[in-house]
Design a protein around this motif. Structure first.
Motif: not given
Length: 531
Positions: A470-499
């Motif tokens: 469960x992710x609550x406004x996960x991109x708030x305050x993220x710089x661009x490298x951190x946003x890329x890291x978040x996207x990369x990690x979620x790409x590997x996640x194989x479960x369900x997401x509610x964002x």
């Protein structure tokens, strides 16, 4: 013409290194996007311009009135709306005048501000806060009755009421829904003075006329919007990587030539020594030859040493031009869900804020929850947690406040996964870019980007592994490298997401399969247009 000028600006944090050293920049009329990694000093720079901090050296010159929308307005939860708008002194004076008890000071304060309540109400309505604009008595409401997005808009109204010539906005789209973002964009587009917007919202940055990048204590200006900035940086990085390859090749070449030179010098030395021992020439001639050989060998050796040093210097310079593009690489097979596997089942659940919702999540669905500010999206996430999902779950909150701040990154992960060995934890943390002693840094000392990576490690390496995030406004305050890291990690996640998010570009990048809109009537399928 309104301008903001920085001259020889120098500033150091009380407990840290120098952040700016002799910084010079000029911001003229029009919208400028101020970008940079977390910790680069964007908020500090805005505070220096606004006069909230004093530089160690240099100056800030602003022609005209300055408005500053800070990032932490939501922390003043106990204040009233009128206080945030700066209306209290004027309202009090007007009320005393209307009751016949006005003083000379009251009339001076009211001069030019007789219609201030009406102007405030008009601006509140323009920015999408009509329920505050319906009646002046609503100006007495407390901030803690508003959502984060509503508070952000309220702060913007407060600054616009001052009729500034220059406007500083720090992460202004945080918590704003799509309608509120459109209103913010229209305000920026219509503003005739200088607008300096610090943030990482790519949609907002694409509407800027200039991008100012704050990096390594310096500001570099890019004409055009964020997309144009990315094109320039991508081209520069391609050239920089080619320069690094060439420089490394030259270092190897010069090192090989140095080895060859030393071999040649050694051969000559041995030959000279043999000739000296055989004494085939007069002693004085032999001595002179030996000195000449030594001088020649020294020059020859120094020439190649200088070439190696120069090649290494060129390599170091080329490597400095490469931006940090490290990537998170994680393997999360334990998070796998299968089609049809039940995850969440809400039927006729009434939220405290009003809506009644039905929600069924099965298998590895990726669901986005959108909706207007204050409608109850965070409340919905809380209700999902309270209803005990059918699979292990974890929440990534907006503030990333999931740590024991005094414990190290490794210790926080160990607390979430007590069954894993220290060696396994550190090996996995390395894949989140916490290598060696970096895993021993206390959570409270992490930068914004590090904090995100640490939070992802705590969530995704937990035992049992989460199969619902469960992710609550996960991109708030993220710089661009951190946003890329978040996207990369979620790409590997194989479960369900509610964002819960209003960042449509981010939702598209993480592969959302269903987009639902929360309204006062419940959850409905959202249109395919941006949220």
């Amino acid at each position: 013409m309104c301008t903001v000028t920085l001259s020889d600006l120098t500033f150091a944090r009380p407990d840290g290194p120098v952040l700016f050293e002799g910084l010079n920049a000029t911001f003229g009329p029009g919208p400028v996007g101020l970008i940079g990694a977390n910790g680069a000093g964007k908020t500090t720079l805005l505070r220096l311009i606004a006069g909230r901090l004093r530089p160690a050296r240099g100056s800030v010159t602003v022609t005209g009135q300055l408005g500053y929308l800070r990032q932490d307005l939501t922390l003043a939860a106990g204040q009233q709306v009128s206080t945030v708008l700066g209306l209290d002194p004027v309202r009090d004076a007007l009320h005393r005048i209307e009751s016949g008890h006005g003083t000379e000071a009251d009339f001076e304060l009211a001069d030019g501000n007789w219609d201030v309540e009406e102007r405030a109400i008009a601006l509140l309505g323009r920015l999408g806060l009509p329920y505050l604009a319906d009646d002046v008595t609503h100006l007495d409401r407390r901030l803690d009755t508003l959502s984060g997005g509503e508070t952000e808009l309220l702060g913007l109204v407060a600054e616009l009421l001052r009729e500034p010539d220059a406007l500083l906005l720090d992460e202004p789209t945080n918590n704003l829904d799509s309608v509120a973002r459109e209103r913010l964009w229209s305000v920026i587009a219509e503003f005739s003075g200088t607008v300096l917007v610090a943030g990482h919202d790519r949609e907002l940055l694409d509407r800027m006329g200039t991008i100012a990048e704050l990096r390594r204590g310096e500001i570099r200006m890019f004409g055009g919007n964020f997309a144009h900035y990315e094109e320039i940086v991508d081209a520069e990085q391609e050239a920089a990587r080619a320069a690094v390859r060439d420089a490394r090749s030259d270092v190897r070449k010069q090192a090989q030539e140095l080895i060859a030179a030393r071999t040649t010098i050694d051969r000559r030395r041995r030959y000279g020594q043999k000739m000296f021992e055989n004494k085939r020439e007069p002693k004085i001639v032999m001595g002179q030859r030996k000195r000449q050989a030594q001088e020649s060998a020294g020059k020859y050796r120094n020439l190649h040493l200088d070439r190696v040093a120069e090649a290494r210097e060129q390599l170091a310079h080329a490597e400095e031009q490469i931006r940090d593009d490290r990537e998170i690489r994680v393997d999360l097979p334990d998070t796998r869900l299968y089609p049809g596997q039940q995850v969440v089942e809400l039927a006729g659940v009434e939220l405290a804020c009003g809506p009644t919702v039905d929600l069924a999540v099965t298998g590895p669905e990726r669901i986005a929850i959108t909706g207007r500010n204050g409608v109850g999206k965070t409340t919905l996430l809380q209700r999902i947690m309270a209803e005990s999902p059918a699979v292990p779950w974890r929440l990534l909150p907006q503030r990333l406040d999931i740590f024991d701040e005094d414990r190290s990154v490794a210790a926080n992960v160990r607390a979430a996964a007590p069954g894993r060995s220290d060696e396994e934890i550190r090996a996995r943390l390395a894949r989140f870019l916490f290598r060696g002693t970096a895993a021993d840094v206390p959570a409270g000392a992490l930068s914004g980007g590090e904090r995100l990576r640490a939070a992802l490690a705590v969530l995704l390496l937990a035992d049992p592994a989460p199969r619902l995030l469960l992710l609550d406004e996960p991109t708030n305050n993220l710089d661009l490298p951190s946003l890329r890291h978040l996207t990369e990690a979620l790409a590997e996640f194989q479960g369900a997401l509610i964002v819960v998010s209003h960042d449509q570009r981010f939702l598209d990048e993480i592969g959302i399969t269903r987009q639902l809109e929360l309204t006062p009537d419940g959850l409905t399928e959202a249109p395919s247009a941006p949220c």
